[in-house]
Write an enzyme that holds these catalytic residues in place. Structure first.
Site, PDB file in Angstrom:
ATOM      1  CB  ALA A  71      -0.832  -0.054   1.304  1.00 55.73           C
ATOM      2  N   GLY A 117      -0.661  -5.392   0.346  1.00 49.34           N
ATOM      3  CA  GLY A 117      -1.854  -4.983  -0.613  1.00 49.34           C
ATOM      4  C   GLY A 117      -1.605  -5.959  -1.775  1.00 49.34           C
ATOM      5  CD  GLU A 120      -4.092  -7.674   2.408  1.00 52.96           C
ATOM      6  OE1 GLU A 120      -3.639  -6.384   2.100  1.00 52.96           O
ATOM      7  OE2 GLU A 120      -4.838  -7.735   3.196  1.00 52.96           O
ATOM      8  CD  GLU A 142       0.289  -6.197   5.336  1.00 50.07           C
ATOM      9  OE1 GLU A 142       0.941  -7.155   5.570  1.00 50.07           O
ATOM     10  OE2 GLU A 142      -0.342  -6.175   4.189  1.00 50.07           O
TER      11      GLU A 142
END
Ligand code: NAI
Length: 718
Positions: A71, A117, A120, A142
């Protein structure tokens, strides 16, 4: 008129009905997922859904640099409340859900990094293909930013790879390479990079025609374990409670993210994930860790003074002078990264010990299946050694790690200057001596530089590079490049005794001794530091580094800095008189047997009582006041760091923060001493220091920069 450049580009569909979605964030080296991208994804999914000619979708990166690196952290820095954090997580989840619920098969084609992300997004696809390239790494890192995967990862990953493997990935943030990813079911196929798109299209075709790719067979033992532990509620409880115990032991409860990850996985819902994400995002720990990440990114671009536009030399061969503890470690890491190393020592015993050391480190990597025996052989073949200068004349860089003795280092520098055929760089790994003095008699002082490693070299992530007023920019750029090639983070600082890291460390270490002279138990001193977030306490650290090494460094520091670096001199001389050197000779503050710590029934290290005759207070005549003790140890360090910035030793506060966390163990969640000072506020910090100064004397006098900042109510980071 042209609109803003797009990040998504659709190609096809081809004759099989397969379209390829390329992600290519304009103007960026690597793809990151920012909030501003969400509407673009949304519009793209709608368009794909409306196009009946598209029967299947492959998603890949339009950049050679990698898939998606995670991200966009700038977005996260703007968020100030739990509910805003939760909302952002939900937006991310919704985007991934749209992908996951598409009517057509979707396949992620991954080359390079698929992190956070990025992974993901791949998890939201029906299947995944990865390139076998060594740059390909999949991870949910993260936790290292004090966060949890907030775009569906905590729900999708355990379903795909099982609870235990998912927990390992989320709690450690570790990188998974292609072969391992295939084995654990994280990806469905791995292929050479050139075949990636074809393989992804092939898999997509299979899915379109209902031919589901066969999953690799799970061994019976693993299957049974998975059933007993993961697929029934009781087993799941057990796995989670064991993981919680382990996390609490490792983090002393100071890091909320791993505990929150366990809570969220226990609940197993998207709602819990979004709520947990929002809660973590506003914790001071996450802010500190994200600051550290920003420091890393910032310093990657800093090659030192006057190096703009200067290309580093290509490095073929490095000479390693001194094959002791540090020389062995440095040679090991160089050869591991493809560099040829020539060791030179005064005796063969040290050289063969260094080779053994390298072999041991590589054997550990083999055990973890990073490479096989061929990998060990290849690395060992890069290291050779001898007693004379043979083989060092061709070295582009000579790294020096002999004893901490100025005259010896100067003599060897002169010898090197006489044998170098290529104008080689002399990079000294002194831990305290000013580089300018080492170079004072050199014919080519412009080729002399400091290259300060930390022990154990293969584990410690930092190299501090020290430039003098005479060091040539090309020499700086080349030395920085060598350190980066070794996989290290680099800070470049200006020359002075102890440079930055040793200077900042000394007040912390000496305060530990002052505390025990004041009656605080040695054990309690360590406890105060670890409770504050240091990975080990100062007393343990002295035993590990070597008390003799510490005393030598202190002498140098006292010589240059006088009163500020005082250490009760009678204590150090008494410790040296009785040969108390620490773990390496089984005689330190703590007890050791054959190099191993002696532990009590609770598993705590046992103090060697005989040290109390020099440090009677260390028995612990006072009840510990951990906060006050930590305060005393940390404030001296912060003040010395600020002095280094004031004197221009540090190029900026980022270097000071990264150097302290990576080099000397400053609590990572504080983000470094400068960020710590900003969090407390300069005014409050100076007040605390003045109080301590009144009680304990000059060593707590706040430096001018801190005082100025307090007066102006300013911050190091505006
Ligand atoms: P060490 O005592 O383990 O190794 C020194 C090596 O230098 C020995 O193998 C010795 O035989 C060799 N040597 C001595 N004179 C020599 C000569 N004339 N020619 C060739 N080789 C010679 O010491 P260590 O711990 O490796 O430290 C080396 C240097 O690194 C010192 O300057 C130290 O201050 C610095 N340093 C040490 C750190 C540590 O944690 N131990 C951390 C950072 C720097």
């Amino acid at each position: 008129m042209t609109g803003p450049q797009k990040s998504l580009r659709l190609q096809g569909p081809d004759a099989d009905g397969i379209a390829i979605l390329f992600i290519d964030c304009p103007g960026k080296k690597v793809n990151t997922l920012s909030l501003s991208l969400l509407p673009e994804f949304d519009a793209m999914y709608t368009a794909i859904g409306a196009n009946s000619a598209i029967k299947g979708l492959v998603i890949t990166s339009g950049k050679d640099s990698g898939f998606i690196a995670g991200a966009d952290l700038d977005d996260l820095d703007q968020i100030k409340t739990t509910s805003d954090g939760e909302r952002v997580s939900k937006q991310g989840q919704d985007g991934m859900s749209r992908l996951a619920t598409m009517a057509i098969p979707t396949v992620a084609a991954i080359h390079g990094e698929a992190l956070g992300g990025g992974l993901e997004l791949a998890l939201a696809c029906r299947a995944r293909v990865a390139s076998e390239h060594r740059k390909t790494k999949l991870a949910l890192p993260e936790v290292m930013l004090g966060l949890l995967p907030g775009a569906g990862g905590t729900v999708r990953l355990p379903k795909l790879v099982g609870l235990t493997a998912a927990l390992d990935m989320m709690l450690t943030g570790r990188n998974i390479r292609a072969a391992k990813a295939l084995k654990m079911g994280l990806v469905d196929r791995t292929v050479p990079q050139l075949q990636l798109l074809d393989a992804a299209k092939g898999l997509c075709r299979d899915l379109i025609h209902g031919k589901v790719a066969p999953k690799p067979k799970v061994p019976v033992k693993q299957e049974l374990q998975s059933f007993l532990l993961e697929r029934n509620p009781l087993g799941k409880r057990l796995v989670l409670s064991e993981a919680r115990k382990k996390v609490l032991k490792q983090t002393k409860g100071m890091y909320p993210a791993p505990l929150k990850i366990l809570d969220v996985i226990d609940k197993g819902t998207f709602e819990a994930e979004a709520k947990g994400f929002g809660e973590l995002l506003v914790t001071p720990q996450s802010a500190g860790l994200r600051h550290l990440f920003a420091a890393i990114t910032h310093l990657k671009k800093d090659d030192g003074p006057n190096t703009a536009g200067i290309a580093p030399r290509a490095i073929g061969r490095v000479g390693m002078l001194g094959a002791g503890l540090m020389g062995a470690g440095i040679a090991t890491v160089l050869a591991d990264n493809g560099v040829e190393v020539r060791l030179k020592d005064r005796d063969f015993g040290s050289i063969s010990k260094a080779l053994e050391y390298a072999n041991k480190v590589y054997a550990k990597a083999k055990k973890k299946r990073v490479y096989g025996q061929a990998g060990i052989d290849e690395r060992m073949a890069r290291i050779s050694g001898g007693l004379d200068w043979a083989g060092c004349g061709r070295a582009d860089v000579l790294i020096e790690a002999v004893f901490e003795d100025l005259a010896l280092k100067q003599r060897l520098l002169a010898e090197f200057e006489a044998v170098t055929q290529v104008g080689g760089i002399f990079a000294t790994n002194t831990s305290s001596l000013p580089i300018t003095e080492i170079a004072s008699g050199a014919k080519h002082p412009e080729r002399v530089i400091g290259m300060h490693f930390f022990s154990p070299v293969e584990k410690m992530p930092l190299v501090e590079i020290i430039v003098t007023d005479q060091t040539a920019p090309e020499v700086t750029a080349t030395t920085v490049a060598v350190a980066r090639k070794m996989g290290k983070h680099v800070i470049v600082v200006k020359d002075c005794a102890g440079f930055y890291t040793t200077r900042a460390l000394v007040p912390y270490m000496t305060e530990a001794i002052f505390l025990s002279l004041d009656g605080y138990g040695l054990h309690d001193v360590d406890e105060a530091a670890t409770r504050a977030g240091f990975p080990v306490g100062p007393i343990t650290l002295m035993d590990e580094v070597g008390i003799d090494v510490g005393v030598k460094v202190l002498k140098v520091m006292r010589h240059y800095y006088g009163e500020r670096m005082q250490f009760p001199p009678d204590v150090s001389s008494k410790l040296m008189e009785e040969g108390r050197m620490g773990r390496k000779n089984n005689k330190g503050f703590y007890k050791y047997e054959a190099g191993k710590s002696v532990l009590d029934k609770q598993g705590n290290k046992v103090i060697d009582d005989s040290v109390y005759k020099h440090l009677p207070g260390g028995k612990g005549t006072r009840a510990p006041d951990y906060a006050e003790m930590a305060n005393r140890m940390i404030l001296g360090l912060v003040n010395e760091a600020a002095l280094c910035l004031q004197e221009g030793i540090l190029r900026d506060a980022y270097a000071g923060d990264l150097g302290a966390v990576m080099g000397i163990g400053f609590p990572p969640f504080e983000g470094g001493p400068f960020r710590y000072a900003d969090r407390i506020g300069a005014k409050a910090l100076v007040e605390r220091m003045r109080q301590l100064e009144a009680k304990f004397g000059k060593r707590f006098a706040p430096c001018r920069l801190l005082v100025d900042l307090a007066t102006a109510n300013g911050k190091f980071y505006a």
